[in-house]
Design a protein around this motif. Structure first.
Motif, PDB file in Angstrom:
ATOM      1  N   MET A 193     -21.557 -17.295   8.592  1.00 51.05           N
ATOM      2  CA  MET A 193     -21.947 -15.963   9.038  1.00 51.05           C
ATOM      3  C   MET A 193     -23.419 -15.831   8.734  1.00 51.05           C
ATOM      4  O   MET A 193     -23.823 -15.840   7.569  1.00 51.05           O
ATOM      5  N   ASN A 206     -25.399  -9.740  -1.884  1.00 57.17           N
ATOM      6  CA  ASN A 206     -25.222  -8.286  -1.886  1.00 57.17           C
ATOM      7  C   ASN A 206     -25.388  -7.707  -3.285  1.00 57.17           C
ATOM      8  O   ASN A 206     -25.941  -6.628  -3.467  1.00 57.17           O
ATOM      9  N   ASP A 211     -17.694  -6.446   3.276  1.00 58.27           N
ATOM     10  CA  ASP A 211     -17.047  -7.241   4.341  1.00 58.27           C
ATOM     11  C   ASP A 211     -16.603  -8.606   3.830  1.00 58.27           C
ATOM     12  O   ASP A 211     -15.613  -9.166   4.318  1.00 58.27           O
ATOM     13  N   ILE A 235     -20.227 -17.160   3.913  1.00 59.54           N
ATOM     14  CA  ILE A 235     -20.447 -15.792   4.397  1.00 59.54           C
ATOM     15  C   ILE A 235     -21.437 -15.025   3.515  1.00 59.54           C
ATOM     16  O   ILE A 235     -21.444 -13.798   3.509  1.00 59.54           O
ATOM     17  N   TYR A 282     -29.499 -10.517   7.256  1.00 56.93           N
ATOM     18  CA  TYR A 282     -29.524 -10.525   5.792  1.00 56.93           C
ATOM     19  C   TYR A 282     -29.332 -11.920   5.162  1.00 56.93           C
ATOM     20  O   TYR A 282     -30.152 -12.354   4.334  1.00 56.93           O
ATOM     21  N   ASN A 283     -28.261 -12.612   5.506  1.00 56.93           N
ATOM     22  CA  ASN A 283     -27.972 -13.881   4.821  1.00 56.93           C
ATOM     23  C   ASN A 283     -29.093 -14.907   5.013  1.00 56.93           C
ATOM     24  O   ASN A 283     -29.416 -15.654   4.083  1.00 56.93           O
ATOM     25  N   LEU A 319     -25.181 -11.950  14.311  1.00 55.81           N
ATOM     26  CA  LEU A 319     -25.006 -10.516  14.579  1.00 55.81           C
ATOM     27  C   LEU A 319     -24.729 -10.247  16.061  1.00 55.81           C
ATOM     28  O   LEU A 319     -24.124  -9.230  16.398  1.00 55.81           O
ATOM     29  N   ASN A 331     -18.679  -8.289   9.612  1.00 53.84           N
ATOM     30  CA  ASN A 331     -19.137  -9.640   9.959  1.00 53.84           C
ATOM     31  C   ASN A 331     -18.275 -10.757   9.360  1.00 53.84           C
ATOM     32  O   ASN A 331     -17.933 -11.728  10.035  1.00 53.84           O
TER      33      ASN A 331
END
Ligand code: BDR
Ligand code: CA
Length: 317
Positions: free
Chosen positions: A152, A41, A16, A126, A168-169, A192, A242
């Motif tokens: 994000m 990631n 994304d 992000i 996650y972030n 989210l 996202n």
């Protein structure tokens, strides 16, 4: 367009994330001044390569790319090959870009840009917030001089996507998120709560595939992997994009409705590590530290995204 916004994207491409870079390439409302790679990631080595390759695919090889931190501030590294694939781009195989990353560290580039153009730089973060936190500690005056920061991250009233409570972030580098959230920067958070209402579906993909282009091929190959992940882990038909949504808010804020909130992130060591929570009733009587996107018009965003991808695909074929 009168005054395009000057944007720096801090990112961990990532499927994304790559779509966000493509959206940047297709959006005349903004000028992309630079891209900073961060761990997340995949490793920073790989996110840097991916950023360069995706920018080249999008016809943006002139945009400088900077390598940032490869590890979180305190925690151990946590990559997400199950979500984004071993190379970070799902089933897509992009050729390695001819362009090299710049020698300057990403956090230093961020500081240099914000201090050289006070009040003019919009930061879009992000990935995990490690580079941004480091920049704040190194040059605290960026807090007053950045125009705005779109982030994000977080799951305010939504379940986590990495632990039951954490997104996650923020989970990958909660300490960095803590520094940024408490910094006083003007922040707009895309959690989210809103991104999970915007699903990129197979129908959307088929619409894009009517145009034969390396851009649509990349979107197909990368999101096929991402959709398999969403199906397997969350029974979602399609995938949640996202990061392009966060970028879109920089020039089309009306996609979302916002609440001014006191938001904090849990950095204690229990089950809540990385959890982001809003003090909706302001029990703590603290000043609001960010605007949080809590409502969304999903079709408005999806139409924008699809139209821009079609436009880019027609240009690059
Ligand atoms: C975030 O985590 C990453 O995997 C995505 O790229 C996005 O930035 C969503 O939680
Ligand atoms: Ca990301």
């Amino acid at each position: 367009i009168m005054n395009p916004k000057h944007i720096i994207i801090d990112t961990d491409p990532g499927i994304d994330d790559s779509l966000a870079l493509l959206l940047a390439a297709a959006s005349p409302e903004i000028v992309l001044d630079g891209v900073i790679a961060v761990h997340g990631n995949v490793s920073t080595e790989q996110t840097t390569k991916n950023a360069l390759s995706v920018l080249e695919l999008a016809g943006l090889s002139q945009v400088p790319v900077f390598k940032g931190c490869d590890l979180p501030l305190v925690k151990e590294s946590l990559l997400s090959p199950e979500t984004h694939g071993g190379n970070g781009l799902g089933y897509a195989q992009l050729q390695e870009s001819a362009t090299q990353p710049k020698a300057q560290h990403g956090s230093d580039f961020l500081i240099e840009q914000i201090m050289s153009y006070p009040g003019e730089i919009t930061l879009v973060a992000i990935g995990p917030l490690t580079n941004v936190a480091l920049a704040i500690r190194k040059e605290p005056r960026i807090v007053q001089n950045v125009k705005e920061v779109f982030i994000m991250g977080g799951a305010i009233q939504h379940p986590g996507n990495t632990t039951a409570l954490a997104e996650y972030n923020t989970y990958v580098d909660p300490h960095a998120a803590h520094i940024v959230f408490h910094s006083g920067m003007p922040m707009i958070l895309t959690p989210l709560d809103v991104t999970y209402q915007c699903i990129f579906t197979k129908d959307d993909l088929n619409r894009l595939l009517k145009i034969d282009s390396p851009v649509t091929k990349f979107i197909a190959d990368s999101t096929r992997f991402y959709m398999e992940f969403h199906d397997e882990y969350q029974s979602i038909d399609g995938c949640v994009i996202n990061d392009p949504m966060t970028l879109a808010l920089t020039f089309m804020p009306e996609i979302c409705d916002y609440q001014d909130l006191v938001v904090d992130v849990d950095i204690s060591t229990g089950v809540g590590l990385g959890n982001t929570f809003g003090d909706f009733y302001n029990y703590e009587k603290k000043p609001k530290n960010m605007k949080v996107a809590m409502g969304v018009r999903p079709r408005m965003f999806m139409e924008l995204f699809l139209e821009r991808m079609e436009k880019l695909a027609l240009k690059i074929s």
